[in-house]
Design a protein around this motif. Sequence first.
Motif, PDB file in Angstrom:
ATOM      1  N   CYS A 110       0.780  -1.199  -0.088  1.00 48.57           N
ATOM      2  CA  CYS A 110       0.108  -0.038   0.108  1.00 48.57           C
ATOM      3  C   CYS A 110       0.806   1.171   0.233  1.00 48.57           C
ATOM      4  O   CYS A 110       0.600   2.076  -0.793  1.00 48.57           O
ATOM      5  CB  CYS A 110      -0.944   0.018   1.257  1.00 48.57           C
ATOM      6  N   LEU A 114       1.204   6.750   7.167  1.00 43.46           N
ATOM      7  CA  LEU A 114       0.323   6.646   8.274  1.00 43.46           C
ATOM      8  C   LEU A 114       0.375   7.815   9.256  1.00 43.46           C
ATOM      9  O   LEU A 114       1.560   8.826   8.916  1.00 43.46           O
ATOM     10  CB  LEU A 114       0.914   5.492   8.980  1.00 43.46           C
ATOM     11  N   CYS A 120       2.677   2.184   4.933  1.00 43.16           N
ATOM     12  CA  CYS A 120       1.697   1.328   5.371  1.00 43.16           C
ATOM     13  C   CYS A 120       2.485   0.024   4.436  1.00 43.16           C
ATOM     14  O   CYS A 120       2.590   0.043   3.240  1.00 43.16           O
ATOM     15  CB  CYS A 120       0.381   1.406   4.763  1.00 43.16           C
ATOM     16  N   ALA A 122       1.121  -3.211   4.306  1.00 45.66           N
ATOM     17  CA  ALA A 122       0.298  -3.944   3.872  1.00 45.66           C
ATOM     18  C   ALA A 122       0.041  -4.223   2.357  1.00 45.66           C
ATOM     19  O   ALA A 122       0.211  -3.298   1.578  1.00 45.66           O
ATOM     20  CB  ALA A 122      -1.125  -3.817   4.647  1.00 45.66           C
ATOM     21  N   HIS A 125      -5.133  -2.538  -0.161  1.00 44.61           N
ATOM     22  CA  HIS A 125      -6.443  -3.040   0.346  1.00 44.61           C
ATOM     23  C   HIS A 125      -7.328  -1.793   0.043  1.00 44.61           C
ATOM     24  O   HIS A 125      -7.009  -0.815  -0.184  1.00 44.61           O
ATOM     25  CB  HIS A 125      -6.102  -3.189   1.879  1.00 44.61           C
ATOM     26  N   ASP A 128      -9.510   1.964   5.253  1.00 47.67           N
ATOM     27  CA  ASP A 128      -8.297   2.729   6.086  1.00 47.67           C
ATOM     28  C   ASP A 128      -7.191   1.536   6.319  1.00 47.67           C
ATOM     29  O   ASP A 128      -7.527   0.479   6.739  1.00 47.67           O
ATOM     30  CB  ASP A 128      -8.748   3.369   7.575  1.00 47.67           C
ATOM     31  N   CYS A 129      -5.860   2.179   6.457  1.00 45.20           N
ATOM     32  CA  CYS A 129      -4.844   1.316   6.901  1.00 45.20           C
ATOM     33  C   CYS A 129      -4.798   0.856   8.300  1.00 45.20           C
ATOM     34  O   CYS A 129      -5.285   1.549   9.213  1.00 45.20           O
ATOM     35  CB  CYS A 129      -3.480   1.911   6.501  1.00 45.20           C
ATOM     36  N   GLY A 130      -4.169  -0.041   8.418  1.00 46.90           N
ATOM     37  CA  GLY A 130      -4.306  -0.521   9.917  1.00 46.90           C
ATOM     38  C   GLY A 130      -3.226   0.030  10.772  1.00 46.90           C
ATOM     39  O   GLY A 130      -2.703   0.932  10.294  1.00 46.90           O
ATOM     40  N   PHE A 131      -3.074  -0.433  12.035  1.00 39.49           N
ATOM     41  CA  PHE A 131      -1.918  -0.016  12.926  1.00 39.49           C
ATOM     42  C   PHE A 131      -0.394  -0.199  12.395  1.00 39.49           C
ATOM     43  O   PHE A 131      -0.191  -1.295  11.470  1.00 39.49           O
ATOM     44  CB  PHE A 131      -2.028  -0.606  14.092  1.00 39.49           C
ATOM     45  N   CYS A 132       0.335   0.643  12.654  1.00 42.42           N
ATOM     46  CA  CYS A 132       1.934   0.201  12.013  1.00 42.42           C
ATOM     47  C   CYS A 132       2.481  -0.657  13.003  1.00 42.42           C
ATOM     48  O   CYS A 132       2.561  -0.768  14.150  1.00 42.42           O
ATOM     49  CB  CYS A 132       2.527   1.727  12.007  1.00 42.42           C
ATOM     50  N   ASN A 133       3.274  -1.606  12.289  1.00 44.91           N
ATOM     51  CA  ASN A 133       4.030  -2.693  12.905  1.00 44.91           C
ATOM     52  C   ASN A 133       5.697  -2.535  12.956  1.00 44.91           C
ATOM     53  O   ASN A 133       6.100  -3.367  13.309  1.00 44.91           O
ATOM     54  CB  ASN A 133       3.625  -3.935  12.315  1.00 44.91           C
ATOM     55  N   GLN A 153       2.650   4.831  17.050  1.00 45.97           N
ATOM     56  CA  GLN A 153       1.401   5.103  16.203  1.00 45.97           C
ATOM     57  C   GLN A 153       1.245   6.882  16.130  1.00 45.97           C
ATOM     58  O   GLN A 153       0.479   7.311  16.392  1.00 45.97           O
ATOM     59  CB  GLN A 153      -0.096   4.699  16.602  1.00 45.97           C
TER      60      GLN A 153
END
Length: 732
Positions: A110, A114, A120, A122, A125, A128-133, A153
């Motif tokens: 993606c 963020l 992102c 991932a 998709h 919204d994008c999920g949490f940053c890992n 975050q």
Amino acid sequence: MKVEARCYCGRVGRQMPCYERGEPKQSYSPTENGCFEGSFSCDQLCQRSFDCNVHKCSKPCHAQDELPSHCPYAPDAVTHCPCGKTPLDTLLDQPRQSCEDGIPHCDRPCEKLLPCGHLCRAECHIGDCGFCNGTIDVSCRCGRTSTRSVCHQGDVQQPLCMRTFQANLSCGRHKCGEHCCQGEKRAAERQAARRKNRPAGDSNSIEPEHICIRTCGRPLKCGSHECQQMCHRGPCGSCPEAIFHEISCDCGRTVLQPPQPCGTRPPECRFNCRRRPSCGHPPIDHNCHPDDVACPKCPFLVEKWCACGKEKLQSQPCHLQAAHCGRPCGKKLKCGKLCHRPGECEDVGLSGKHCEQVCGKVKLFCEHPCQNTCHGQTPCNESGTCPAKAIVSCPCGLRQKQVKCLASGSNPTPSRPEIKCDDECLRLDRNRRLAAALNIDPSSHTNDHVPYSDTTLRLFKENLAWAEAQEREIRVFAKSPNEVRMRYKPMTPTCRQFLHVLAEDYGLESRSEDVEPYRYVIVFKGPRFVSAPSKTLAQCVKIRETQAAEATATASRSQSPLLASVNDPFNGLLLTSPRFGLTVEEVKSALGGDFVSQPSIHFAVSFLPTEEVLLRATTQYSAFLSPSALGQALSSLRPRLAKTIERTDLAGNILLCHVDSNEHVSRREDLSKKDAAGWSAVAGRAAARSGTSTPTEEPPARGTGRKLLGLRKKTVDKEEKPWAVLGGDVEC
């Protein structure tokens, strides 16, 4: 004031304060088919259908248009995948027909930005994008330690380390004491700048974390209240409280009316004190004073009996509690001593009291007086060690040291440290043997040599007390074998000059460091240092004063001392203004090559009290070299010695002189007089006349009648006389 208001979407209307309304916007209501003015947001989702009538708006309350918005999922609105990197034409075999058709995804990441600032990771998709890992380095609050942690975050919470900061707060009394202090780095920079003597900033330069906000709490000068200000540096101010009652002196005749500042002392009274002395004598006139101050003592003289009761003393001050005649009591005690005063010793005829004086008998083993309480006629107890001081010395007796005696009945001769002779002992022993060989009595021999320069003595007399203290300190430093370097406090240029010249006289090295007004002197031992001078500055000042007095007395006794010895020929040479620290060996080594030119003359080098060097000339063949011939030889040798002295910088000048058997200079060469007297002056003037005579013309040649110009009889170089080198400037 409350007014009627409606939200932007038109679904909520209510009364609200005028100041809480937002920006007025024109909006359209589909239910009412009309426009209205919205002034606030109801925070509900819009939920109005798009033009497709399938999807609805998911935005919060906002101003509406008359026509519905275009569907964001329409085929003409969506041309790329959700991440926006791949066109849909490459992902679909045929284009989308309606907004209900699915939107394909690509295989790429993606990489949308963020809130934390990372991208992102991932796969492409929808939504919204999920949490940053991701992982980041998070430092503690003081910045000394850092740890690896999962991304916060965008909301980074700095951890706290266990380090406790101990910097002083702004008040200078309290310390920080906080774990992981946020202002530690700025406090360290501020303290480093202060150590480097940089200009200090104002109070605002202190970091906010280290401003002390406690209450000062120190007692004020009034003694009744405490300082309620925020903790601060320096003394506290005056007490802000006030006194609302009268403050009077002890007698009550001088009164201060309220209000008065807290801590105001009773006023000084100008009236006389009303107290009367207990002895009954008239009081002494003095001002009123508090009770804690005693009245002056009664000065009247009265008759009083002495403490022993044997004599009535006259003219004793009334305030004395007991008078003493100063004679022994005379009563014999049981211990054998005579009583001095009642209460100190045992009274005759009374039991239960003992003599409390020190025994004082000489001990048997160490010959020290017994320090125990009087024990009568019984022997002294010497079972314990003697606490008295004993002196241990080296074999020659110069070095001495005090040690405890420690003698006892079981150990009459205790072991004591052995002291050996040092270099100073060997030097004094050598001087004693040398004095014995030369028949010199050390007790009557006086040494008037001054080892200090005139500048040192002048500065010493300008600040006598301070200079004596510095001399004692530098003498202790010179005698200490372990101390190599000594630093003084910052001082004025005159004081630093005194330390420099004094260190030069001691053979020490010195230098000044730093800038004004923090400039200070460092003194250290170098290769030139041997030992401290044996004479102090005070002794040398007295020697100079004595020499000046003797010179004045000699000048007053003899108005023209040189006239008495006009006919005495020169028998010595005198070096004036010799170099500081000049020794006899240096003079002999420098002038030895010139002395060889006169093998029949022997020169004895000695120092005069006037700080001049005497070269006394003697000969072993006096029968063949008369005094006048000796003077001529010295006159011929003087120019050669003057060149050597100028080249080696031994002295300022060299003069011819005549000395007696006691090395008293009775006559010296006077270079200031042009018209000299004596046979050498006659010879000088004759030489001057011959040198300044005008040339005469030669008589004309015979027979030719012509005159020869410019022809002169050739002069013959004659042997230079010994006195010709004097130039007629020496008074004989």
